[in-house]
Write a protein that holds these residues in place. Sequence first.
Motif, PDB file in Angstrom:
ATOM      1  N   LYS A 213       0.838  -1.192   0.000  1.00  0.00           N
ATOM      2  CA  LYS A 213       0.000   0.000   0.000  1.00  0.00           C
ATOM      3  C   LYS A 213       0.876   1.246   0.000  1.00  0.00           C
ATOM      4  N   ALA A 214       0.582   2.168  -0.903  1.00  0.00           N
ATOM      5  CA  ALA A 214       1.325   3.419  -0.998  1.00  0.00           C
ATOM      6  C   ALA A 214       0.500   4.550  -0.401  1.00  0.00           C
ATOM      7  N   GLU A 215       1.189   5.556   0.115  1.00  0.00           N
ATOM      8  CA  GLU A 215       0.529   6.744   0.639  1.00  0.00           C
ATOM      9  C   GLU A 215       0.244   7.716  -0.497  1.00  0.00           C
ATOM     10  N   ALA A 216      -0.693   8.624  -0.276  1.00  0.00           N
ATOM     11  CA  ALA A 216      -1.061   9.594  -1.304  1.00  0.00           C
ATOM     12  C   ALA A 216       0.123  10.444  -1.729  1.00  0.00           C
ATOM     13  N   SER A 217       1.068  10.654  -0.806  1.00  0.00           N
ATOM     14  CA  SER A 217       2.236  11.482  -1.100  1.00  0.00           C
ATOM     15  C   SER A 217       3.336  10.725  -1.851  1.00  0.00           C
ATOM     16  N   ASP A 218       3.203   9.407  -1.979  1.00  0.00           N
ATOM     17  CA  ASP A 218       4.222   8.598  -2.660  1.00  0.00           C
ATOM     18  C   ASP A 218       4.141   8.793  -4.169  1.00  0.00           C
ATOM     19  N   ASP A 219       5.246   8.499  -4.843  1.00  0.00           N
ATOM     20  CA  ASP A 219       5.318   8.633  -6.300  1.00  0.00           C
ATOM     21  C   ASP A 219       4.895   7.361  -7.027  1.00  0.00           C
ATOM     22  N   VAL A 220       4.394   6.377  -6.286  1.00  0.00           N
ATOM     23  CA  VAL A 220       3.993   5.104  -6.868  1.00  0.00           C
ATOM     24  C   VAL A 220       2.554   4.795  -6.482  1.00  0.00           C
ATOM     25  N   PHE A 221       1.943   3.893  -7.246  1.00  0.00           N
ATOM     26  CA  PHE A 221       0.597   3.410  -6.966  1.00  0.00           C
ATOM     27  C   PHE A 221       0.702   2.088  -6.221  1.00  0.00           C
ATOM     28  N   GLY A 222      -0.048   1.975  -5.131  1.00  0.00           N
ATOM     29  CA  GLY A 222      -0.089   0.724  -4.390  1.00  0.00           C
ATOM     30  C   GLY A 222      -1.316   0.664  -3.517  1.00  0.00           C
TER      31      GLY A 222
END
Length: 234
Positions: A213-222
Amino acid sequence: MNETIRSHEDLLNMLDSLLREPSGFWNEFYSNREKGIPFFVNKPDENLVGYFEKGIFQAGKVLELGSGPGRNALYFAEKGCMVDAVDLSEASIGWAKERASERELEINFIHNNIFEIAIEEGTYDVVYDSGCFHHIAPHRRNNYIELVERALKPGGHFAITCFVEGGELGGSDITDWEVYRQRSLNGGLGFTEEKLRDIFGSLEPIEIRKMRKAEASDDVFGVSGLWTALFRKK
C-alpha cells in the motif's frame, strides 16, 4: 450475426457475448476522470518501479495488456523502453495519449481487443498486465497464456497485478463453472497464490506477493487487495 457454432472459435465468441463487458461499458467507465477510481492516478505500480530498481527490468520492448489511462506505459517509456500499449476502450486510449503528449513520450497506443492483435513470436522483453487478467473469462484463459508466451522472447518477463480472492477490492471467489451459471465475473475474478502458480505453470515464477500500500504522497501506486506476480519465460 450468424449464430451457428461450427468451430471452437465460434464457441469462444458465443461465450464472449455472454460475459464480456462491451467496449461501450469501458468507454463510459473512463469518461468521468474525476470519479475517484484509485488507478486513475498518474503513478506507476510500486512493483513495476521495484523491478527496475532491482535491475530485473531494463530498457527493452514492452507489451502492456489493458493499459488503461497509460500510467505504467508512461513509466516504461521514461525508462527508455519501446512500448506497445493495448486497450479495448477508446476513451482510455485517448486519455493515455494526452498524458504521453504532456510528457513528450513516444508510445504506440493500440485501440483493440488483446485477442485480436497480431504479434510476431518472441518480440517482447516484457509483457505487463495491471488489472486486465481478472476481467478475462475462464474460456479465454488459454488464449491469454498463449498470447503471453508467443509475445515473449526466451528469458523475457511477464508481470501481472490482479485481484486477491475475496480481497477488499472485490476479487470474486466463485469457481470457473459458477461464472457460467451466473453469466457474470462478479466485477472481476479473484485469485490465490496457488491458482496463479497453476495457471501460469508454463512460466518460471520469480516473485508472487501482495501489492504494498502506498501513501497519497508517494510517487507510486499501491493498494491492498491486489497480487503482484513476476514470471520468466523458460
